[in-house]
Design a protein around this motif. Structure first.
Motif, PDB file in Angstrom:
ATOM      1  N   ILE A   6      58.173 -39.421  23.017  1.00  0.00           N
ATOM      2  CA  ILE A   6      59.552 -39.678  23.419  1.00  0.00           C
ATOM      3  C   ILE A   6      59.806 -41.160  23.207  1.00  0.00           C
ATOM      4  CG2 ILE A   6      61.201 -39.652  25.319  1.00  0.00           C
ATOM      5  CD1 ILE A   6      59.695 -37.345  26.515  1.00  0.00           C
ATOM      6  N   ALA A  38      61.551 -26.709  23.622  1.00  0.00           N
ATOM      7  CA  ALA A  38      60.115 -26.866  23.894  1.00  0.00           C
ATOM      8  C   ALA A  38      59.327 -25.621  23.491  1.00  0.00           C
ATOM      9  CB  ALA A  38      59.897 -27.166  25.372  1.00  0.00           C
ATOM     10  N   THR A  77      66.624 -41.539  25.453  1.00  0.00           N
ATOM     11  CA  THR A  77      65.240 -41.377  25.014  1.00  0.00           C
ATOM     12  C   THR A  77      65.028 -39.922  24.642  1.00  0.00           C
ATOM     13  OG1 THR A  77      64.606 -40.994  27.310  1.00  0.00           O
ATOM     14  CG2 THR A  77      64.295 -43.224  26.449  1.00  0.00           C
ATOM     15  N   GLU A  98      70.124 -37.909  26.624  1.00  0.00           N
ATOM     16  CA  GLU A  98      70.763 -38.431  27.831  1.00  0.00           C
ATOM     17  C   GLU A  98      70.851 -37.414  28.963  1.00  0.00           C
ATOM     18  OE1 GLU A  98      74.718 -39.700  26.944  1.00  0.00           O
ATOM     19  OE2 GLU A  98      75.396 -37.676  26.465  1.00  0.00           O
ATOM     20  N   LEU A 100      68.566 -35.554  30.771  1.00  0.00           N
ATOM     21  CA  LEU A 100      67.730 -35.725  31.957  1.00  0.00           C
ATOM     22  C   LEU A 100      68.174 -36.954  32.751  1.00  0.00           C
ATOM     23  CD1 LEU A 100      64.095 -34.747  30.846  1.00  0.00           C
ATOM     24  CD2 LEU A 100      65.813 -33.384  32.045  1.00  0.00           C
TER      25      LEU A 100
HETATM   26  P1  ADP Z   1      67.169 -34.527  24.361  1.00  0.00           P
HETATM   27  O1  ADP Z   1      67.035 -33.085  24.690  1.00  0.00           O
HETATM   28  O2  ADP Z   1      68.483 -34.848  23.740  1.00  0.00           O
HETATM   29  O3  ADP Z   1      66.025 -35.074  23.604  1.00  0.00           O
HETATM   30  P2  ADP Z   1      66.894 -34.892  27.227  1.00  0.00           P
HETATM   31  O4  ADP Z   1      67.299 -35.989  28.133  1.00  0.00           O
HETATM   32  O5  ADP Z   1      67.433 -33.557  27.489  1.00  0.00           O
HETATM   33  O6  ADP Z   1      67.184 -35.339  25.732  1.00  0.00           O
HETATM   34  O7  ADP Z   1      65.309 -34.818  27.282  1.00  0.00           O
HETATM   35  C1  ADP Z   1      64.532 -35.953  26.963  1.00  0.00           C
HETATM   36  C2  ADP Z   1      63.182 -35.559  26.420  1.00  0.00           C
HETATM   37  O8  ADP Z   1      62.400 -34.962  27.440  1.00  0.00           O
HETATM   38  C3  ADP Z   1      63.235 -34.538  25.330  1.00  0.00           C
HETATM   39  O9  ADP Z   1      63.432 -35.120  24.059  1.00  0.00           O
HETATM   40  C4  ADP Z   1      61.869 -33.862  25.434  1.00  0.00           C
HETATM   41  O10 ADP Z   1      60.907 -34.578  24.726  1.00  0.00           O
HETATM   42  C5  ADP Z   1      61.554 -33.981  26.905  1.00  0.00           C
HETATM   43  N1  ADP Z   1      61.829 -32.707  27.617  1.00  0.00           N
HETATM   44  C6  ADP Z   1      62.882 -32.438  28.395  1.00  0.00           C
HETATM   45  N2  ADP Z   1      62.808 -31.178  28.914  1.00  0.00           N
HETATM   46  C7  ADP Z   1      61.670 -30.637  28.424  1.00  0.00           C
HETATM   47  C8  ADP Z   1      61.020 -29.373  28.589  1.00  0.00           C
HETATM   48  N3  ADP Z   1      61.545 -28.385  29.331  1.00  0.00           N
HETATM   49  N4  ADP Z   1      59.844 -29.177  27.948  1.00  0.00           N
HETATM   50  C9  ADP Z   1      59.299 -30.163  27.179  1.00  0.00           C
HETATM   51  N5  ADP Z   1      59.875 -31.364  26.988  1.00  0.00           N
HETATM   52  C10 ADP Z   1      61.025 -31.629  27.604  1.00  0.00           C
END
Ligand code: ADP
Ligand code: MG
Length: 629
Positions: A6, A38, A77, A98, A100
């Motif tokens: 990431i 994922a 990120t 953005e 999360l």
């Molecule tokens: P995006 O989906 O646009 O990359 P997010 O803020 O939704 O941004 O998530 C940030 C990062 O967190 C993702 O790029 C991923 O690497 C990781 N991530 C989030 N949710 C999951 C999940 N359920 N399983 C695995 N990795 C996750």
């Protein structure tokens, strides 16, 4: 599924498109998209108080590495793209990095995640965007996110949340759209400890069955079109299950749920000529396109898209879908209608018509011979006269008997003369219409009269089922509004099993459903006890039929608020109680039908909006016969 680090996205400001989280359903959407990205095979959503107190998503995807997990909650990120150029080759649902961060900023988040490479997972607690605790924890591979008390720190936003049933409706909608986009993923969805959806990996049609019920799934045809630059797959609904609005249909681009007026119009246009006015087609369609010709980044919630060339896409989609519809719903449907019709023609007569039609074409044998053969068969046939008395079959005429003076002396009753077709080579097979005016398919009744607006004389055709449905709809509606629907008690109460989403609907609306005439108790789980039903038929229907009617009603109502489905349920009941196409009507029946129809508020449309009565003036007939121009 490849694990990537990431990292901070370089072009973050350009990619970011604003506020993601407005309501619980937005959180659900973002978390589900992350779980899908994922590579999860099972995604479980647990919701409390319509998402206002808890939204939890548990997946079995690749998980987040321990060294990345905090970083995932920072803005911009992502492990999915590195810079803006990557958008041209986008194969994930997420790309802004953005979600999360935005979610964590407005709620209390607890996340547990583990990758295959690590024996232990990480648990993180975040409040209003700040990490408050981190620890190692043993857990399965995958990610488990709890989002609690959304907007706990922004009371102004909290105030704008709608009622539980509205917010839950939005969540259910999102969940269903993704279950339909990814039928190969197992989706489980619970609200306040009640299963709303449990959709194991399936083919799309079975998923449609889980989400929209059997009456919809039955009437959908699979499409599978593949060219180099475009692929279209999914299910297209028959015209008979078309809907009042577009919301039922789902459109995906590269398996991303999108709302596109352009594509909707293209598909709607392709259905032209097979849909009733005001109706929208029902479809679940995924379009695979090269990501470089689409801009997915035009809307904060990534719901809207833009194409490089609108008109090209419109025409491509229109042509492909139109071809499919012509082949499946226009050509085939024509056949379908004609065979349906045959069912309504009394058995022997229909055989006679069919056989004669064939034999007349290859006519080598004299008609007389055919007639001789038919004579024996027709013995078994009984005829009723207008009074309903049985008529001696021996006086029956043969198909081609001329009515000579001699026979007239025998005074053959009109009913026989009307019954018999005049069969002749290279001439339509014709007979007089019955004395009631009801046509052979027992669907239409021919009448004559004067137009209520113009006072013009002419020909009327009544659709007996449509008319009866209208009458019953208005009766039901009146009875419902005055709480006077007449009920009948079942001899022994019926235990009825429904699906989880139907349970939710029934439980929430027990009182309203009671007003419709169904006295019902929740027995526990997905079982209900039915004690009374509205008087739908004169006799108490068989238990099988009651169960079917009831589960159809539950199906209409699931995932919607009661107000939204009340009319649909009343239409359904009205439709059930009505005279059907195929029912024999006496002169009295027809007169009663007309009198009751004339007393309706809307005499000219059935409960579903089809016409009940059609008019052709004599003037129009004169034009048809070129008497006047
Ligand atoms: P995006 O989906 O646009 O990359 P997010 O803020 O939704 O941004 O998530 C940030 C990062 O967190 C993702 O790029 C991923 O690497 C990781 N991530 C989030 N949710 C999951 C999940 N359920 N399983 C695995 N990795 C996750
Ligand atoms: Mg995301």
């Amino acid at each position: 599924m490849q694990l990537k680090k990431i990292k901070k996205i370089q072009d973050a400001e350009k990619i970011a498109a604003g506020e993601v989280v407005e309501r619980p359903a937005n959180v659900v959407k973002e978390l589900i998209e992350n779980s899908i990205d994922a590579g999860s095979r099972e995604i479980r959503l647990i919701v409390k108080k319509a998402g206002k107190t808890l939204i939890q998503i548990i997946d079995d995807g690749i998980g987040i590495p321990p060294e990345d997990i905090e970083f995932a909650f920072e803005r911009h990120t992502s492990s999915k793209i590195r810079n803006i150029k990557d958008l041209d080759n986008l194969h994930t649902l997420g790309f802004r990095g953005e979600a999360l961060a935005s979610i964590a900023a407005v709620s209390q988040v607890e996340i547990i995640s583990r990758t295959e490479e690590n024996d232990l997972g990480i648990q993180l607690f975040i409040e209003g965007g700040k990490i408050t605790k981190r620890k190692e924890i043993s857990c399965p591979v995958g990610t488990n996110v709890k989002v609690k008390n959304i907007f706990y720190n922004i009371p102004a936003r909290q105030k704008f949340l709608k009622s539980d049933s509205t917010e839950l409706g939005h969540i259910t909608d999102i969940m269903q759209r993704y279950a339909l986009a990814y039928p190969d993923i197992h989706f489980i969805y619970r609200h306040n400890d009640l299963d709303i959806l449990n959709c194991p990996p399936n083919d799309l049609k079975t998923t449609v069955f889980h989400v929209y019920g059997k009456s919809n799934a039955k009437f959908m045809e699979p499409i599978n079109y593949s060219e180099q630059d475009i692929k279209i797959s999914g299910l297209l609904g028959h015209p008979q299950i078309s809907k009042k609005n577009r919301n039922y249909s789902s459109l995906y681009i590269n398996r991303r749920y999108v709302i596109s007026d352009l594509l909707f119009r293209a598909i709607q246009e392709a259905y032209k000529g097979v849909l009733m006015i005001g109706k929208h087609p029902f479809f679940i369609v995924n379009i695979e396109l090269d990501p470089s010709v689409i801009d997915f980044n035009v809307h904060p919630k990534k719901l809207h898209i833009r194409f490089e060339r609108d008109d090209y896409i419109y025409n491509r989609i229109y042509n492909i879908i139109r071809g499919f519809i012509e082949e499946n719903f226009i050509t085939k449907e024509a056949k379908y209608i004609s065979t349906e019709l045959e069912q309504f023609i009394p058995g022997k007569e229909s055989d006679l018509i069919k056989e004669n039609a064939i034999e007349l074409k290859k006519i080598k044998r004299p008609i007389k011979e055919i007639r001789e053969r038919k004579k024996d068969e027709s013995k078994s046939k009984e005829f009723l006269n207008e009074k309903g008395e049985l008529i001696d079959e021996t006086v029956q005429l043969h198909l081609t008997d001329n009515i000579t003076g001699q026979e007239e002396k025998k005074e053959i009753p009109d009913i026989y003369l009307r019954e018999k077709f005049i069969v002749s080579k290279d001439f339509p097979k014709l007979r007089l219409i019955s004395s009631t005016g009801q046509l052979i398919n027992k669907t239409y009744v021919v009448l004559e009269g004067f137009n209520e607006e113009t006072n013009e004389p002419g020909l009327y055709i009544l659709d007996q089922h449509a008319a009866s449905e209208r009458i019953n709809k208005e009766k039901f509606l009146r009875a419902y509004e005055t709480s006077q629907i007449s009920k009948q008690s079942l001899i022994s109460p019926l235990k009825i099993e429904v699906s989880p989403s139907e349970t939710f609907f029934l439980q929430e609306n027990l009182n309203e459903i009671k007003k419709l005439g169904f006295t019902l108790e929740h027995f526990g789980g997905n079982t209900f006890i039915l004690r009374e039903i509205p008087v739908i038929m004169e006799k108490l229907p068989e238990t099988g039929i009651i169960k079917e009617i009831f589960s159809d009603i539950a199906e209409i109502g699931k995932d919607k608020s009661f107000a939204g489905v009340k009319e649909e349920i009343i239409n359904y009941l009205a439709c059930h109680k009505s005279i059907r196409g195929g029912d024999y009507l006496t002169v009295k029946d027809i007169r009663n039908l007309l009198i009751e129809l004339s007393n309706c508020k809307d005499s000219f449309h059935c409960a579903h909006g089809r016409p009940t009565l059609r008019f052709i003036s004599f003037k129009e007939l004169d034009k048809l016969f070129k008497r006047i121009v």
